[in-house]
Design a protein around this motif. Structure first.
Motif, short mmCIF file in Angstrom:
data_model
loop_
_atom_site.label_atom_id
_atom_site.label_comp_id
_atom_site.label_asym_id
_atom_site.label_seq_id
_atom_site.Cartn_x
_atom_site.Cartn_y
_atom_site.Cartn_z
N GLY A 97 -40.35 34.52 -29.45
CA GLY A 97 -40.63 34.35 -28.02
C GLY A 97 -39.52 34.76 -27.09
O GLY A 97 -39.74 34.89 -25.88
N ARG A 99 -37.06 37.17 -25.12
CA ARG A 99 -37.11 38.57 -24.68
C ARG A 99 -35.75 39.07 -24.18
O ARG A 99 -35.46 40.25 -24.26
CB ARG A 99 -38.13 38.74 -23.57
CG ARG A 99 -39.55 38.52 -24.04
CD ARG A 99 -40.53 38.77 -22.91
NE ARG A 99 -41.88 38.51 -23.36
CZ ARG A 99 -42.80 37.93 -22.62
NH1 ARG A 99 -42.53 37.57 -21.37
NH2 ARG A 99 -44.00 37.72 -23.10
N ASP A 123 -35.03 34.94 -20.76
CA ASP A 123 -36.41 35.27 -20.47
C ASP A 123 -37.15 35.29 -21.79
O ASP A 123 -36.57 35.58 -22.84
CB ASP A 123 -36.53 36.63 -19.77
CG ASP A 123 -37.94 36.90 -19.26
OD1 ASP A 123 -38.75 35.95 -19.19
OD2 ASP A 123 -38.23 38.06 -18.96
N GLY A 124 -38.42 34.95 -21.74
CA GLY A 124 -39.23 34.95 -22.95
C GLY A 124 -40.67 34.68 -22.59
O GLY A 124 -41.05 34.67 -21.42
N THR A 125 -41.44 34.44 -23.61
CA THR A 125 -42.85 34.12 -23.40
C THR A 125 -42.95 32.81 -22.61
O THR A 125 -41.98 32.05 -22.51
CB THR A 125 -43.57 33.96 -24.75
OG1 THR A 125 -42.97 32.86 -25.45
CG2 THR A 125 -43.50 35.23 -25.59
N ALA A 126 -44.13 32.54 -22.08
CA ALA A 126 -44.32 31.30 -21.32
C ALA A 126 -44.00 30.08 -22.19
O ALA A 126 -43.36 29.13 -21.73
CB ALA A 126 -45.75 31.23 -20.80
N PHE A 128 -41.92 29.96 -24.73
CA PHE A 128 -40.47 29.90 -24.93
C PHE A 128 -39.79 29.32 -23.69
O PHE A 128 -38.92 28.45 -23.80
CB PHE A 128 -39.91 31.29 -25.24
CG PHE A 128 -38.42 31.29 -25.39
CD1 PHE A 128 -37.84 30.96 -26.60
CD2 PHE A 128 -37.60 31.59 -24.31
CE1 PHE A 128 -36.45 30.94 -26.73
CE2 PHE A 128 -36.23 31.57 -24.43
CZ PHE A 128 -35.65 31.25 -25.64
N ARG A 129 -40.17 29.80 -22.51
CA ARG A 129 -39.55 29.31 -21.27
C ARG A 129 -39.79 27.82 -21.09
O ARG A 129 -38.88 27.08 -20.71
CB ARG A 129 -40.06 30.11 -20.06
CG ARG A 129 -39.56 31.55 -20.05
CD ARG A 129 -39.83 32.27 -18.74
NE ARG A 129 -41.16 32.09 -18.22
CZ ARG A 129 -42.17 32.95 -18.36
NH1 ARG A 129 -41.98 34.07 -19.03
NH2 ARG A 129 -43.34 32.70 -17.82
#
Length: 160
Positions: A97, A99, A123-126, A128-129
């Motif tokens: 996840g 980025r 930053d990452g997938t929803a 991950f965030r």
């Protein structure tokens, strides 16, 4: 499985979708803290318990980091201003996840030693965030404990 992250610069510390900032005062000098961060990369596991192995690569221009639990990072140092700032970008990881990630350590001399500020810009997938925001307290504890151990290690009265 390892994957390559987006290449970002030091400005990402200010623009990342998720920014977690932690700070702590230590008695050690900025010079001593900087040496531990940037020049003694192999010593990180002795004071940062989340790190199980660390080594400098490319003559200090990069780092390979392994965390407890198996997460691995291949990093590029993007700022190395002695006694002031040390920052690195994760280029390759097996963390799902993720980025983009930059970690910045900022050092400011104060009356009693050094103010150490650690910024985790990601930053990452929803998912991950969200997980990172929920994990903020844990990262904060890890930072506090690590910097406390580092300060003790750097103290002139610390046992060898």
């Amino acid at each position: 499985m390892a994957h390559r992250l987006r290449t970002v610069g030091l400005d990402f510390v200010e623009t990342a979708p998720v920014r977690l900032v932690f700070a702590r005062e230590v008695a050690a000098s900025p010079e001593a803290v900087y040496r531990a961060l940037a020049e003694d990369v192999g010593g990180w596991p002795q004071w940062f318990s989340a790190v199980s192995a660390a080594r400098s690569t490319d003559g200090g221009a990069g780092r390979h980091i392994r965390l407890r639990g198996g997460t691995r990072f291949e990093e590029t140092v993007i700022a190395a201003e002695p006694n002031e700032v040390y920052a690195y970008r994760v280029d390759v990881t097996n963390a799902p996840g993720l980025r983009a990630l930059v970690e910045e350590w900022r050092l400011v001399r104060d009356f009693s030693g050094t103010r150490v500020q650690w910024t985790w810009a990601a930053d990452g997938t929803a998912a991950f965030r969200l997980g990172l925001r929920l994990g903020r307290a844990g990262l904060g504890r890890a930072f506090r404990d690590a910097v406390t151990r580092l300060d003790h290690r750097l103290s002139p009265t610390a046992a060898p």
